[in-house]
Design an enzyme around this catalytic site. Structure first.
Site, PDB file in Angstrom:
ATOM      1  CD  GLU A   1     -20.034  22.212 100.342  1.00  0.00           C
ATOM      2  OE1 GLU A   1     -19.131  22.063  99.508  1.00  0.00           O
ATOM      3  OE2 GLU A   1     -21.051  22.867 100.123  1.00  0.00           O
TER       4      GLU A   1
ATOM      5  CB  CYS B   1      -6.868   8.875 104.458  1.00  0.00           C
ATOM      6  SG  CYS B   1      -7.206   7.315 105.273  1.00  0.00           S
TER       7      CYS B   1
ATOM      8  CD  GLU C   1     -20.763  27.251 101.900  1.00  0.00           C
ATOM      9  OE1 GLU C   1     -20.691  27.266 100.654  1.00  0.00           O
ATOM     10  OE2 GLU C   1     -19.989  26.613 102.613  1.00  0.00           O
TER      11      GLU C   1
HETATM   12  C1  GLA Z   1     -19.120  25.135  98.818  1.00  0.00           C
HETATM   13  C2  GLA Z   1     -18.073  25.313  99.881  1.00  0.00           C
HETATM   14  C3  GLA Z   1     -17.516  26.700  99.948  1.00  0.00           C
HETATM   15  C4  GLA Z   1     -17.334  27.279  98.572  1.00  0.00           C
HETATM   16  C5  GLA Z   1     -18.633  27.238  97.846  1.00  0.00           C
HETATM   17  C6  GLA Z   1     -18.598  27.846  96.481  1.00  0.00           C
HETATM   18  O1  GLA Z   1     -20.389  25.225  99.230  1.00  0.00           O
HETATM   19  O2  GLA Z   1     -18.522  24.923 101.145  1.00  0.00           O
HETATM   20  O3  GLA Z   1     -16.300  26.642 100.638  1.00  0.00           O
HETATM   21  O4  GLA Z   1     -16.359  26.565  97.892  1.00  0.00           O
HETATM   22  O5  GLA Z   1     -18.986  25.885  97.671  1.00  0.00           O
HETATM   23  O6  GLA Z   1     -19.879  27.823  95.901  1.00  0.00           O
HETATM   24 ZN    ZN Z   2      -7.839   5.938 103.525  1.00  0.00          ZN
END
Ligand code: GLA
Ligand code: ZN
Length: 677
Positions: A155, A120, A314
């Site tokens: 992310e 949260c 990534e």
């Molecule tokens: C995302 C995440 C990573 C991993 C990759 C797998 O980009 O940031 O931690 O889980 O996906 O593709």
């Molecule tokens: Zn919340």
């Protein structure tokens, strides 16, 4: 003009997410990893993503010794560290003790402990624990010579509908509407269906089985969540900076992610970074198309902080394990895609992941080092060979993109188009519409920037804004000034219908004075069924183009009609118009054209704006980066056969050869040509 984002590094950053905490009982493996990384030309790893319980196993019991040892060993071997804050995944002890940290979904159902990126954003307990752990990290590692930058969380994603978030939403609205509920009522048109509010306390987040008919409220919820995620991210950044202020920060974005307005987050970051995972070699489009979609997001990231390279944070060595079909990258694609990132302005090639773990949901995700553990796998060898190639293009470091053409792509528009009850939900496709227009331009060797309507327009000779449905305050005037000063601005159907609160403009679309600038008023936006079509004909050369999905009935005020409809009730009515306005031109394209036809029309517009195309063979992607006195032209062959590109002159960096005329690229091959300017 050259901005080295990592002054400590000479050249391109090459590395990726590395999780030594999963191998602390295998010092032999940790040692071998360093040998293998060096062999593959890896000069940087990202440590600590999701590592919280590895150094705070129980509340307040910190032990960073493994992290310190690993960072020291890496540094001693020439490998730098991007250090992540661990807030992307909460330890079990935290959820047990502070259940407020757990998210509530759009049905009002509270989650259980588990998974990741599920906190949260309004939980005071969570925020306090994050600040605390971040501060400890900063105190322990800010002065480490191997530290390159901070990677905030991982992310960011999703929404939380808990009571704390509800309270924060209400407070946000109070501020946004100057504590005046009547202002909110007016902006949200709440007399509709008797939805008038008497106080901010009555407003709720848009639960799935709750209030979703007030479109202004839905939009404000998206803005609020962006704001709240950004606020929490900022507390992480501030905490790190309180210890040491000069270490750059980023967080990793995702392709075409919709939940938050990335441009708001971007303002708090030193560099943009993102994670690129296109569905390669699929059975529904060409490789060129898959890769161009990927390039679209590269270029958008480049545009979020324009004067700096961005980071590919990534990408998958080999394959991912979460897509509908987890197909391996075919030989040669790894380098092609990595160079695509560089060509669009990245100074890094980073992977998820360096080594495959033995267990849990990512055990089969691609990695530089496979379970097999050797340095002779196909994937390892491709990474190693890329490592060698990256050394040859060192001098591109710090150079940046620039373009005379831009496309406008706004989050508010994405959200509002998706949410409005109009057109067809099957074919609205705002994202696809922008990307298709961008791709058509790419195929002409034009490499347009992707900007927001709030960005500065002055760098561009031509701006295209497909489906600019929602107008921020002041945009009408800004477009007017841009055209008056000599710019060429093109809009399409479904433009300028609503203001920032999603209230329709009165007196004719497009609103905010745009109908005067473009010289047309849209009276009807007609939605076609998928099998319907129409045609338009251009008066100048009799050329025809096919209309799909949307066509508008336009009232022409004082624009010149350049194409008319051929069929249906719109026959002979204006479809495409232009108005000379001040020193510039304002185009209105009142219908959705088939991709190729849109490309031909855009080519016309470029011609009339005096913008030269750079013809390249089909399937060759072309991008340029600039630095002082030099430009770097990238040619990427996405074809399975060799192709020859003409008019190439300069020093090709990968072969270290002078090119004077043409260059032939083998299947999936890349050329990086340095040209003095
Ligand atoms: C995302 C995440 C990573 C991993 C990759 C797998 O980009 O940031 O931690 O889980 O996906 O593709
Ligand atoms: Zn919340």
């Amino acid at each position: 003009m050259r901005t080295k984002i990592f002054p400590k590094i000479d050249g391109i950053l090459h590395g990726g997410d590395y999780n030594p905490e999963q191998w602390l009982d295998r010092p032999d493996i940790l040692k071998e990893d360093i040998r293998l990384m060096k062999k593959a030309g890896i000069n940087c790893v990202t440590l600590g993503v999701f590592a919280w319980s590895s150094y705070e196993r129980r509340e307040d019991e910190f032990d960073f010794s493994w992290l310190k040892t690993v960072m020291d060993d890496l540094y001693a071997n020439g490998i730098y560290t991007i250090l992540a804050t661990p807030s992307g995944s909460k330890p079990a002890w935290l959820d047990k003790k502070y259940p407020d940290a757990i998210r509530v979904d759009e049905n009002g159902i509270k989650a259980h402990h588990g998974m990741r990126e599920n906190h949260c954003m309004s939980s005071a307990d969570f925020e306090r624990r994050v600040r605390f752990v971040d501060r400890k990290l900063a105190e322990n590692f800010s002065d480490h010579p191997g530290l390159l930058m901070w990677h905030i969380s991982n992310e960011f994603t999703g929404y939380c509908y808990c009571d704390n978030c509800k309270r924060e939403f209400r407070q946000y609205l109070e501020k946004r509407f100057d504590n005046d509920i009547e202002k909110l009522n007016r902006a949200w048109w709440t007399t509709f269906w008797s939805h008038t509010y008497n106080s901010f306390d009555e407003v709720e987040p848009p639960f799935l089985n709750g209030e979703r008919s007030i479109l202004g409220q839905n939009l404000e919820w998206r803005r609020f969540t962006t704001h709240n995620v950004c606020r929490l991210m900022k507390t992480e950044i501030d905490t790190l900076r309180e210890v040491r202020a000069d270490i750059p920060v980023t967080t990793n974005f995702m392709m075409m992610f919709e939940d938050y307005d990335y441009r708001v987050l971007a303002k708090e970051l030193d560099f943009i970074s993102w994670d690129s995972y296109p569905f390669l070699h699929n059975d529904y489009e060409s490789l060129e198309d898959t890769l161009l979609d990927n390039a679209f997001f590269h270029v958008m990231c480049a545009g979020m902080i324009k004067d700096r390279p961005f980071m590919l944070m990534e990408s998958a060595p080999g394959l991912v394990n979460w897509s509908p079909y987890n197909k391996y990258k075919r030989p040669g694609i790894h380098a092609l895609m990595s160079f695509q990132a560089l060509s669009c302005g990245s100074d890094t090639v980073q992977y998820f992941q360096i080594r495959k773990g033995r267990g849990c949901s990512e055990q089969y995700h691609g990695a530089v080092i496979d379970h097999l553990g050797t340095d002779d796998t196909r994937i390892f060898k491709e990474v190693e060979s890329l490592g060698e190639q990256l050394l040859k293009v060192k001098e591109i470091q710090g150079s940046i993109r620039r373009s005379e053409v831009a496309l406008i792509y706004d989050w508010d528009v994405r959200w509002a188009v998706k949410d409005c009850w109009a057109l067809s939900n099957e074919t609205k496709n705002y994202d696809r519409t922008i990307m298709d227009a961008w791709k058509e331009l790419e195929k002409m060797g034009i490499d347009p920037d992707i900007i927001s309507s709030d960005d500065d327009f002055s760098d561009y000779k031509m701006i295209i804004a497909p489906m600019l449905y929602l107008l921020h305050d002041g945009i009408g005037e800004k477009i007017g000034k841009y055209v008056e000063d000599g710019g060429c601005f093109a809009v399409t159907y479904f433009t300028g219908c609503v203001d920032k609160d999603t209230l329709c403009y009165l007196g004719g679309f497009p609103g905010q004075g745009l109908s005067d600038i473009f010289g047309v008023i849209c009276e009807e936006t007609d939605t076609l069924y998928p099998k319907d079509s129409n045609e338009i004909i251009f008066s100048e050369d009799g050329r025809k183009a096919t209309v799909k999905d949307y066509q508008e009935l336009l009232r022409v005020k004082d624009a010149k009609v350049i194409a008319t409809y051929e069929q249906d009730y719109l026959k002979d009515k204006a479809a495409v118009t232009v108005k000379e306005y001040g020193k510039g031109k304002a185009y209105y394209i009142g219908c959705r054209l088939m991709k190729k036809d849109m490309g031909v029309l855009l080519a016309d517009l470029l011609g009339s704006a005096g913008i030269a195309q750079r013809p390249v063979p089909e399937g060759v992607e072309y991008h340029v980066r600039y630095s002082d006195g030099k430009k770097f032209e990238f040619y990427l062959n996405t074809n399975e056969t060799p192709v020859t590109t003409e008019n190439v002159r300069g020093r090709e960096l990968l072969s270290d050869k002078d090119i004077d005329g043409s260059i032939t690229l083998e299947k999936y091959a890349v050329a990086v040509v340095a040209v003095d300017t």
